[in-house]
Write a protein that holds these residues in place. Structure first.
Motif, PDB file in Angstrom:
ATOM      1  N   SER A   1       0.781  -1.046   0.136  1.00 60.75           N
ATOM      2  CA  SER A   1      -0.049   0.044  -0.096  1.00 60.75           C
ATOM      3  C   SER A   1       0.932   1.257   0.003  1.00 60.75           C
ATOM      4  O   SER A   1       0.429   2.486  -0.229  1.00 60.75           O
ATOM      5  CB  SER A   1      -0.992   0.052   1.267  1.00 60.75           C
ATOM      6  OG  SER A   1      -0.023   0.019   2.466  1.00 60.75           O
ATOM      7  N   GLN A   2       1.987   1.149   0.207  1.00 60.86           N
ATOM      8  CA  GLN A   2       2.932   2.201   0.488  1.00 60.86           C
ATOM      9  C   GLN A   2       3.580   2.449  -0.778  1.00 60.86           C
ATOM     10  O   GLN A   2       4.218   3.517  -0.961  1.00 60.86           O
ATOM     11  CB  GLN A   2       3.951   2.154   1.443  1.00 60.86           C
ATOM     12  CG  GLN A   2       3.618   1.816   3.107  1.00 60.86           C
ATOM     13  CD  GLN A   2       2.822   2.949   3.394  1.00 60.86           C
ATOM     14  OE1 GLN A   2       3.298   4.153   3.313  1.00 60.86           O
ATOM     15  NE2 GLN A   2       1.617   2.921   3.958  1.00 60.86           N
ATOM     16  N   CYS A   3       3.395   1.646  -1.785  1.00 58.99           N
ATOM     17  CA  CYS A   3       4.282   1.649  -3.202  1.00 58.99           C
ATOM     18  C   CYS A   3       3.655   2.497  -4.113  1.00 58.99           C
ATOM     19  O   CYS A   3       2.087   2.773  -4.265  1.00 58.99           O
ATOM     20  CB  CYS A   3       4.270   0.295  -3.754  1.00 58.99           C
ATOM     21  SG  CYS A   3       5.557  -0.821  -2.958  1.00 58.99           S
ATOM     22  N   ARG A   4       4.332   3.146  -4.969  1.00 62.53           N
ATOM     23  CA  ARG A   4       3.606   4.141  -6.118  1.00 62.53           C
ATOM     24  C   ARG A   4       3.613   2.859  -7.359  1.00 62.53           C
ATOM     25  O   ARG A   4       4.538   2.133  -7.162  1.00 62.53           O
ATOM     26  CB  ARG A   4       4.290   5.113  -6.508  1.00 62.53           C
ATOM     27  CG  ARG A   4       4.381   6.148  -5.301  1.00 62.53           C
ATOM     28  CD  ARG A   4       5.137   7.328  -5.591  1.00 62.53           C
ATOM     29  NE  ARG A   4       6.665   7.065  -6.077  1.00 62.53           N
ATOM     30  CZ  ARG A   4       7.447   7.611  -6.901  1.00 62.53           C
ATOM     31  NH1 ARG A   4       7.003   8.556  -7.890  1.00 62.53           N
ATOM     32  NH2 ARG A   4       8.592   7.380  -6.958  1.00 62.53           N
ATOM     33  N   HIS A   5       2.847   3.077  -8.225  1.00 64.67           N
ATOM     34  CA  HIS A   5       2.652   2.435  -9.332  1.00 64.67           C
ATOM     35  C   HIS A   5       2.652   3.015 -10.570  1.00 64.67           C
ATOM     36  O   HIS A   5       2.096   3.929 -10.807  1.00 64.67           O
ATOM     37  CB  HIS A   5       1.343   1.324  -9.228  1.00 64.67           C
ATOM     38  CG  HIS A   5       1.395   0.678  -8.029  1.00 64.67           C
ATOM     39  ND1 HIS A   5       1.591  -0.706  -7.759  1.00 64.67           N
ATOM     40  CD2 HIS A   5       0.906   0.843  -6.696  1.00 64.67           C
ATOM     41  CE1 HIS A   5       1.436  -1.023  -6.623  1.00 64.67           C
ATOM     42  NE2 HIS A   5       1.039  -0.399  -5.777  1.00 64.67           N
ATOM     43  N   ALA A   6       3.224   2.341 -11.627  1.00 65.35           N
ATOM     44  CA  ALA A   6       3.169   2.880 -13.005  1.00 65.35           C
ATOM     45  C   ALA A   6       3.026   1.627 -13.988  1.00 65.35           C
ATOM     46  O   ALA A   6       3.544   0.611 -13.610  1.00 65.35           O
ATOM     47  CB  ALA A   6       4.614   3.841 -13.277  1.00 65.35           C
ATOM     48  N   CYS A   7       2.052   1.950 -14.870  1.00 60.56           N
ATOM     49  CA  CYS A   7       1.992   0.859 -15.720  1.00 60.56           C
ATOM     50  C   CYS A   7       2.127   1.530 -17.344  1.00 60.56           C
ATOM     51  O   CYS A   7       1.907   2.309 -17.777  1.00 60.56           O
ATOM     52  CB  CYS A   7       0.355   0.526 -15.655  1.00 60.56           C
ATOM     53  SG  CYS A   7      -0.302  -0.083 -14.139  1.00 60.56           S
TER      54      CYS A   7
ATOM     55  N   SER B   1      15.275   7.477  -4.909  1.00 65.75           N
ATOM     56  CA  SER B   1      15.409   8.531  -3.983  1.00 65.75           C
ATOM     57  C   SER B   1      14.378   8.880  -3.328  1.00 65.75           C
ATOM     58  O   SER B   1      14.290   9.433  -2.288  1.00 65.75           O
ATOM     59  CB  SER B   1      16.228   9.785  -4.541  1.00 65.75           C
ATOM     60  OG  SER B   1      14.994  10.184  -5.319  1.00 65.75           O
ATOM     61  N   SER B   2      12.975   8.415  -3.832  1.00 61.25           N
ATOM     62  CA  SER B   2      11.981   8.597  -3.176  1.00 61.25           C
ATOM     63  C   SER B   2      11.614   7.883  -2.082  1.00 61.25           C
ATOM     64  O   SER B   2      11.909   6.596  -1.926  1.00 61.25           O
ATOM     65  CB  SER B   2      10.772   8.466  -4.314  1.00 61.25           C
ATOM     66  OG  SER B   2       9.662   8.399  -3.567  1.00 61.25           O
ATOM     67  N   SER B   3      10.660   8.213  -0.788  1.00 65.11           N
ATOM     68  CA  SER B   3      10.607   7.412   0.144  1.00 65.11           C
ATOM     69  C   SER B   3       9.586   6.004  -0.040  1.00 65.11           C
ATOM     70  O   SER B   3       9.811   5.074   0.264  1.00 65.11           O
ATOM     71  CB  SER B   3      10.054   8.015   1.332  1.00 65.11           C
ATOM     72  OG  SER B   3       8.829   8.628   1.062  1.00 65.11           O
ATOM     73  N   ASN B   4       8.859   6.560  -1.085  1.00 64.92           N
ATOM     74  CA  ASN B   4       7.934   5.177  -1.522  1.00 64.92           C
ATOM     75  C   ASN B   4       8.266   4.591  -2.855  1.00 64.92           C
ATOM     76  O   ASN B   4       8.974   4.999  -3.654  1.00 64.92           O
ATOM     77  CB  ASN B   4       6.554   5.760  -1.835  1.00 64.92           C
ATOM     78  CG  ASN B   4       5.874   6.186  -0.593  1.00 64.92           C
ATOM     79  OD1 ASN B   4       6.146   5.851   0.589  1.00 64.92           O
ATOM     80  ND2 ASN B   4       5.006   7.087  -0.858  1.00 64.92           N
ATOM     81  N   LYS B   5       8.727   3.237  -2.806  1.00 70.40           N
ATOM     82  CA  LYS B   5       9.177   2.591  -3.916  1.00 70.40           C
ATOM     83  C   LYS B   5       8.302   2.529  -4.937  1.00 70.40           C
ATOM     84  O   LYS B   5       7.139   2.544  -4.873  1.00 70.40           O
ATOM     85  CB  LYS B   5       9.130   0.923  -3.368  1.00 70.40           C
ATOM     86  CG  LYS B   5      10.482   0.737  -2.560  1.00 70.40           C
ATOM     87  CD  LYS B   5      10.723  -0.688  -2.316  1.00 70.40           C
ATOM     88  CE  LYS B   5      12.087  -1.032  -1.643  1.00 70.40           C
ATOM     89  NZ  LYS B   5      12.150  -2.395  -1.078  1.00 70.40           N
ATOM     90  N   LEU B   6       8.647   2.627  -6.233  1.00 73.57           N
ATOM     91  CA  LEU B   6       8.012   2.520  -7.309  1.00 73.57           C
ATOM     92  C   LEU B   6       7.900   1.106  -8.167  1.00 73.57           C
ATOM     93  O   LEU B   6       8.966   0.376  -8.293  1.00 73.57           O
ATOM     94  CB  LEU B   6       8.338   3.454  -8.418  1.00 73.57           C
ATOM     95  CG  LEU B   6       8.038   3.416  -9.772  1.00 73.57           C
ATOM     96  CD1 LEU B   6       6.510   3.968  -9.543  1.00 73.57           C
ATOM     97  CD2 LEU B   6       8.772   4.687 -10.729  1.00 73.57           C
TER      98      LEU B   6
END
Ligand code: APR
Ligand code: MG
Ligand code: MG
Length: 197
Positions: free
Chosen positions: A15-21, A103-108
């Protein structure tokens, strides 16, 4: 599973991760370059606002939409057509290793899809992308087709591969061309070798 790779379900548990598709759209074609060299397939990529080559798609917030709905929304913005992408088109999900992402706190997490279309549909996408797409000339500078042939001189796929790509788009392209048998392993090896010269 290869390192950094995870299933679509595992990815969604973070839930902490960022997502890109992103998606590779492609079709078969009978057209010939110079009237004699078979093109065989149309594979679409894009020139991005940052000067890098990549696949269409973008950030998705799974708390607001499914990954595939988010990808289709990005495609409407970037291509001018809401190309439907489904779970069946999903190829892989993996953690991004690019420096800006770590470098961002939330993993992508990067989700990659491949969708086969009819040649006529691909041509419609190309038309819409350069006319009605809201991102045209802004986040997307233009759609490009990937040359799948390599000339003796090294031109073609090898030249294409020597450009700069966003994230892991270059390996996503190479892996997909191999997996879908769009280019033979021998021709891919030759193209990669001469792209590194
Ligand atoms: N393979 C791997 N990673 C990729 C790929 C790809 N083919 N394409 C993009 N990425 C990564 C990049 O790190 C990128 O910043 O995913 C991130 C999001 O993808 P974009 O397509 O760039 O995102 P989009 O939602 O279309 O937004 C465009 O607006 O907010 C700004 O700078 C932000 O890059 C973002 C841009
Ligand atoms: Mg976008
Ligand atoms: Mg994008």
């Amino acid at each position: 599973m290869a390192s950094g790779q995870l299933s679509r379900d595992e990815a969604l548990e973070c839930s902490q991760c960022r997502h890109a598709c992103h998606v590779m759209l492609y079709s078969n074609t009978a057209s010939k370059l110079f009237g004699k060299i078979p093109i065989r397939h149309i594979v679409l990529m894009q020139m991005r606002f940052d000067g890098l080559l990549g696949f269409p798609g973008g950030f998705v917030d799974p708390s607001e939409e499914t990954l595939e709905e988010g990808l289709t929304r990005e495609l409407l913005e970037e291509l001018g057509i809401a190309v439907p992408v489904s779970i069946e088109d999903h190829v892989e999900s993996r953690f991004s290793t690019s420096p800006s992402a770590s470098s961002s706190s939330n993993k992508l997490i990067l989700h990659f899809y491949v969708k086969k279309m009819e040649e006529e549909q691909i041509r419609e996408v190309e038309k819409a992308a350069s006319s009605i797409a809201s991102d045209h000339g802004l986040e997307v500078l233009g759609m490009v087709r990937v040359p799948l042939y390599t000339f003796e001189s090294g031109g073609g796929l090898s030249c294409f591969l020597s450009h700069s790509f966003i994230g892991n788009a270059r390996s996503q392209l190479i892996d997909s061309l191999l997996r879908l048998h769009l280019v033979s392993p021998k021709d891919i090896r030759r193209a990669i070798q001469s792209s590194q010269r």
